[in-house]
Design a protein around this motif. Structure first.
Motif, PDB file in Angstrom:
ATOM      1  N   THR A 118       0.834  -1.204   0.000  1.00  0.00           N
ATOM      2  CA  THR A 118       0.000   0.000   0.000  1.00  0.00           C
ATOM      3  C   THR A 118       0.866   1.251   0.000  1.00  0.00           C
ATOM      4  OG1 THR A 118      -1.716  -1.224   1.182  1.00  0.00           O
ATOM      5  CG2 THR A 118      -1.903   1.172   1.184  1.00  0.00           C
ATOM      6  N   LYS A 119       1.962   1.225   0.738  1.00  0.00           N
ATOM      7  CA  LYS A 119       2.889   2.368   0.735  1.00  0.00           C
ATOM      8  C   LYS A 119       3.469   2.582  -0.658  1.00  0.00           C
ATOM      9  CE  LYS A 119       4.399   2.340   5.557  1.00  0.00           C
ATOM     10  NZ  LYS A 119       5.529   2.110   6.465  1.00  0.00           N
ATOM     11  N   ASN A 120       3.847   1.510  -1.332  1.00  0.00           N
ATOM     12  CA  ASN A 120       4.379   1.633  -2.692  1.00  0.00           C
ATOM     13  C   ASN A 120       3.349   2.255  -3.631  1.00  0.00           C
ATOM     14  OD1 ASN A 120       6.831   0.467  -1.985  1.00  0.00           O
ATOM     15  ND2 ASN A 120       6.212  -1.582  -2.633  1.00  0.00           N
ATOM     16  N   ALA A 121       2.122   1.782  -3.552  1.00  0.00           N
ATOM     17  CA  ALA A 121       1.067   2.318  -4.407  1.00  0.00           C
ATOM     18  C   ALA A 121       0.762   3.775  -4.060  1.00  0.00           C
ATOM     19  CB  ALA A 121      -0.197   1.474  -4.281  1.00  0.00           C
ATOM     20  N   LEU A 160     -10.047  -2.528   1.944  1.00  0.00           N
ATOM     21  CA  LEU A 160     -10.394  -3.135   0.656  1.00  0.00           C
ATOM     22  C   LEU A 160     -11.453  -2.301  -0.063  1.00  0.00           C
ATOM     23  CD1 LEU A 160      -9.775  -5.568  -1.148  1.00  0.00           C
ATOM     24  CD2 LEU A 160     -11.527  -6.839   0.087  1.00  0.00           C
ATOM     25  N   THR A 161     -12.422  -1.808   0.672  1.00  0.00           N
ATOM     26  CA  THR A 161     -13.451  -0.943   0.094  1.00  0.00           C
ATOM     27  C   THR A 161     -12.838   0.348  -0.437  1.00  0.00           C
ATOM     28  OG1 THR A 161     -15.130  -1.858   1.567  1.00  0.00           O
ATOM     29  CG2 THR A 161     -15.611   0.294   0.566  1.00  0.00           C
ATOM     30  N   VAL A 211      -2.704  -4.128  -4.980  1.00  0.00           N
ATOM     31  CA  VAL A 211      -2.864  -3.860  -3.551  1.00  0.00           C
ATOM     32  C   VAL A 211      -4.136  -4.538  -3.032  1.00  0.00           C
ATOM     33  CG1 VAL A 211      -3.216  -2.069  -1.803  1.00  0.00           C
ATOM     34  CG2 VAL A 211      -1.549  -1.710  -3.629  1.00  0.00           C
ATOM     35  N   SER A 212      -5.183  -4.500  -3.821  1.00  0.00           N
ATOM     36  CA  SER A 212      -6.437  -5.126  -3.368  1.00  0.00           C
ATOM     37  C   SER A 212      -6.288  -6.641  -3.241  1.00  0.00           C
ATOM     38  CB  SER A 212      -7.605  -4.758  -4.281  1.00  0.00           C
ATOM     39  OG  SER A 212      -7.510  -5.392  -5.531  1.00  0.00           O
ATOM     40  N   TYR A 213      -5.446  -7.260  -4.058  1.00  0.00           N
ATOM     41  CA  TYR A 213      -5.195  -8.703  -3.929  1.00  0.00           C
ATOM     42  C   TYR A 213      -4.498  -8.993  -2.596  1.00  0.00           C
ATOM     43  CZ  TYR A 213      -5.936  -8.772  -9.038  1.00  0.00           C
ATOM     44  OH  TYR A 213      -6.441  -8.624 -10.309  1.00  0.00           O
ATOM     45  N   PHE A 214      -3.510  -8.171  -2.263  1.00  0.00           N
ATOM     46  CA  PHE A 214      -2.821  -8.334  -0.986  1.00  0.00           C
ATOM     47  C   PHE A 214      -3.784  -8.124   0.177  1.00  0.00           C
ATOM     48  CE2 PHE A 214       1.016  -7.974  -3.492  1.00  0.00           C
ATOM     49  CZ  PHE A 214       1.961  -8.695  -2.784  1.00  0.00           C
ATOM     50  N   THR A 215      -4.624  -7.102   0.063  1.00  0.00           N
ATOM     51  CA  THR A 215      -5.579  -6.794   1.132  1.00  0.00           C
ATOM     52  C   THR A 215      -6.596  -7.916   1.284  1.00  0.00           C
ATOM     53  OG1 THR A 215      -5.305  -4.442   0.605  1.00  0.00           O
ATOM     54  CG2 THR A 215      -7.154  -5.033   2.024  1.00  0.00           C
ATOM     55  N   SER A 216      -7.057  -8.451   0.181  1.00  0.00           N
ATOM     56  CA  SER A 216      -7.989  -9.578   0.221  1.00  0.00           C
ATOM     57  C   SER A 216      -7.358 -10.767   0.936  1.00  0.00           C
ATOM     58  CB  SER A 216      -8.385  -9.966  -1.211  1.00  0.00           C
ATOM     59  OG  SER A 216      -9.131 -11.161  -1.215  1.00  0.00           O
ATOM     60  N   ASN A 217      -6.107 -11.048   0.622  1.00  0.00           N
ATOM     61  CA  ASN A 217      -5.408 -12.145   1.284  1.00  0.00           C
ATOM     62  C   ASN A 217      -5.256 -11.881   2.786  1.00  0.00           C
ATOM     63  OD1 ASN A 217      -5.175 -13.639  -1.051  1.00  0.00           O
ATOM     64  ND2 ASN A 217      -3.040 -13.100  -1.422  1.00  0.00           N
TER      65      ASN A 217
END
Length: 184
Positions: A69-72, A137-138, A165-171
Motif C-alpha cells: 500500500t505504501k508503494n502504491a 479493501l473498500t 494492492v487489493s489482492y494483498f488486502t484480500s489475502n
C-alpha cells in the motif's frame, strides 16, 4: 486482468514448487486466501517464524499489505504531483490519494491490534481488525471507481497497481478471518 494474473502465475510457478516442497506452513496458511500464489510468494519468508500460528500469519499478511500500500501510495502521489491527468481523471487521482491514506491508517491500526491480541478482548479486537481491513479493501475499490469507463495506458497502469494492492488486502483479510475463526 487475466493476462496479469496468468503472468504472475507463470513467474511464480518455479517458486511455488520450491515452497510446497520445503515449507508446507505457508501453503497451509495461504490455503484460505483467494490469491494463493501471491500469498505464498509474499509470505514465504515468514514460514519458519509463523509455522502454524494464525495470529502470526494474520500479522504477516497485514504487514506485507502495508508495504504494498505504501508503494502504491507513493506512485499515486507522484501522479498527483506530475499532473498527468486532466479533468475527471485528475479528481479521481486526488481521491485515490485520500482513500489510500485512509487505507494505510486502517492497516496500521489493524497491525497494532494484532500485535496485542488478548484472550479477554479477542472478539472485540477481531471485529475491529476485520472492519478496518474490510474498509481498506473498500477504499481500494473506491479508488478504481473513479476511473470506471476510462481508457489509456496510464489508466491501465494505475488500475493494475491498485488491483495488486487489493489482492494483498484480500489475502490479509482472509488470514484475519482465519484467526478470528480459530481463536487466540
Amino acid at each position: 486482468m487475466a493476462i496479469l494474473v496468468t503472468s504472475m502465475l507463470l513467474l511464480l510457478a518455479p517458486w511455488y514448487s520450491w515452497a510446497s516442497g520445503d515449507s508446507g506452513y505457508v501453503v497451509d496458511a495461504c490455503s484460505v486466501t483467494t490469491y494463493q500464489d501471491l500469498c505464498i510468494h509474499s509470505l514465504a519468508s515468514y514460514s519458519n517464524i509463523a509455522k502454524r500460528d494464525p495470529s502470526k500469519w494474520a500479522r504477516a499478511g497485514v504487514s506485507v499489505t502495508i508495504g504494498e500500500t505504501k508503494n502504491a501510495t507513493r506512485y499515486l502521489l507522484g501522479l498527483k504531483k506530475k499532473n498527468r491527468f486532466k479533468g475527471r481523471n485528475r479528481v479521481a487521482v486526488y481521491d485515490c490519494v485520500d482513500v489510500f491514506q485512509d487505507t494505510l491508517d486502517n492497516l496500521h491500526k489493524s497491525l497494532g491490534v494484532l500485535r496485542q491480541i488478548s484472550a479477554v478482548t479477542f472478539e472485540t479486537q477481531m471485529e475491529d481488525v476485520t472492519t478496518w481491513v474490510s474498509s481498506a479493501l473498500t477504499d481500494e475499490e473506491t479508488c478504481l471507481d473513479g476511473f470506471e469507463g476510462q481508457k489509456g495506458k496510464q489508466i491501465k497502469l494505475l488500475e493494475s497497481r491498485v488491483k495488486r494492492v487489493s489482492y494483498f488486502t484480500s489475502n490479509a483479510l482472509a488470514l484475519v478471518a482465519k484467526l478470528a475463526s480459530t481463536g487466540p
